[in-house]
Design a protein around this motif. Structure first.
Motif, short mmCIF file in Angstrom:
data_model
loop_
_atom_site.label_atom_id
_atom_site.label_comp_id
_atom_site.label_asym_id
_atom_site.label_seq_id
_atom_site.Cartn_x
_atom_site.Cartn_y
_atom_site.Cartn_z
N ASN A 72 -2.14 -37.07 -16.35
CA ASN A 72 -2.73 -36.33 -17.46
C ASN A 72 -1.91 -36.49 -18.73
OD1 ASN A 72 -4.76 -34.41 -18.45
ND2 ASN A 72 -3.13 -32.89 -18.41
N GLU A 78 -10.06 -35.03 -18.51
CA GLU A 78 -10.93 -34.02 -19.08
C GLU A 78 -11.98 -33.55 -18.09
OE1 GLU A 78 -12.43 -36.12 -22.48
OE2 GLU A 78 -10.51 -36.01 -23.53
N LYS A 79 -12.63 -32.46 -18.43
CA LYS A 79 -13.66 -31.89 -17.56
C LYS A 79 -14.71 -32.93 -17.18
CE LYS A 79 -17.01 -28.13 -17.15
NZ LYS A 79 -18.07 -28.99 -16.61
N TYR A 118 -9.28 -27.31 -15.22
CA TYR A 118 -8.68 -26.19 -15.96
C TYR A 118 -7.17 -26.40 -16.13
CZ TYR A 118 -6.92 -21.54 -17.00
OH TYR A 118 -6.25 -20.49 -17.57
N GLU A 121 -6.31 -29.21 -18.56
CA GLU A 121 -6.55 -28.81 -19.94
C GLU A 121 -5.44 -27.88 -20.42
OE1 GLU A 121 -9.73 -26.28 -22.62
OE2 GLU A 121 -10.39 -27.05 -20.68
N ARG A 124 -2.26 -29.74 -21.26
CA ARG A 124 -2.31 -30.47 -22.54
C ARG A 124 -2.08 -29.53 -23.72
NH1 ARG A 124 -6.67 -32.72 -19.93
NH2 ARG A 124 -8.18 -31.66 -21.26
N LYS A 125 -2.34 -28.25 -23.56
CA LYS A 125 -2.18 -27.29 -24.65
C LYS A 125 -0.76 -26.78 -24.78
CE LYS A 125 -6.93 -25.76 -24.71
NZ LYS A 125 -7.87 -24.65 -24.58
#
Length: 126
Positions: A72, A78-79, A118, A121, A124-125
């Motif tokens: 990742n 991604e979703k 989830y 994601e 990545r934040k």
């Protein structure tokens, strides 16, 4: 159609699934280019993973989430990627198997895909 009830069935399912994955326009690059998967190592791990999930054999040793975080970081998972993974998995099951364990394999994979999407994601934040 046959029931999903043995290690051999899982091997057939996993092999059939990854035959689709390595040709898929949406997700194949993760396996072929980003992770550069060694299929001789990866496939037996997946047999054990699904054998543990479906039959409680506890033959899988590892942390699937931890394996995906470095990938990742190289390329965002991604979703939509997990949705495609899930679609191919469901197709493969429905083409080959029926019954309680086939249904459970779909149910478990839906939960895995949602959780992985989830967590990737959120990573990545950070």
């Amino acid at each position: 159609m046959k029931k999903l009830e043995s290690r051999e069935d899982i091997e057939h399912l996993v092999n059939s699934f990854y035959t689709k994955v390595i040709k898929d326009e949406t997700i194949s690059f993760f396996f072929n280019d980003v992770a550069k998967v060694d299929w001789n190592k990866h496939l037996p791990k997946m047999y054990s993973f699904w054998e543990s999930i479906l039959f409680g054999q506890m033959s899988y040793k590892g942390n699937p989430m931890a394996v995906h975080f470095p990938i990742n970081e190289m390329q965002a998972m991604e979703k939509r990627h997990f949705d495609q993974w899930l679609e191919l998995w469901k197709q493969t099951i429905e083409e080959n198997f029926v019954g309680k364990n086939a249904d459970m394999a779909i149910y478990k994979s839906e939960n895995i895909a949602k959780l992985m999407a989830y967590k990737m994601e959120m990573a990545r934040k950070l």
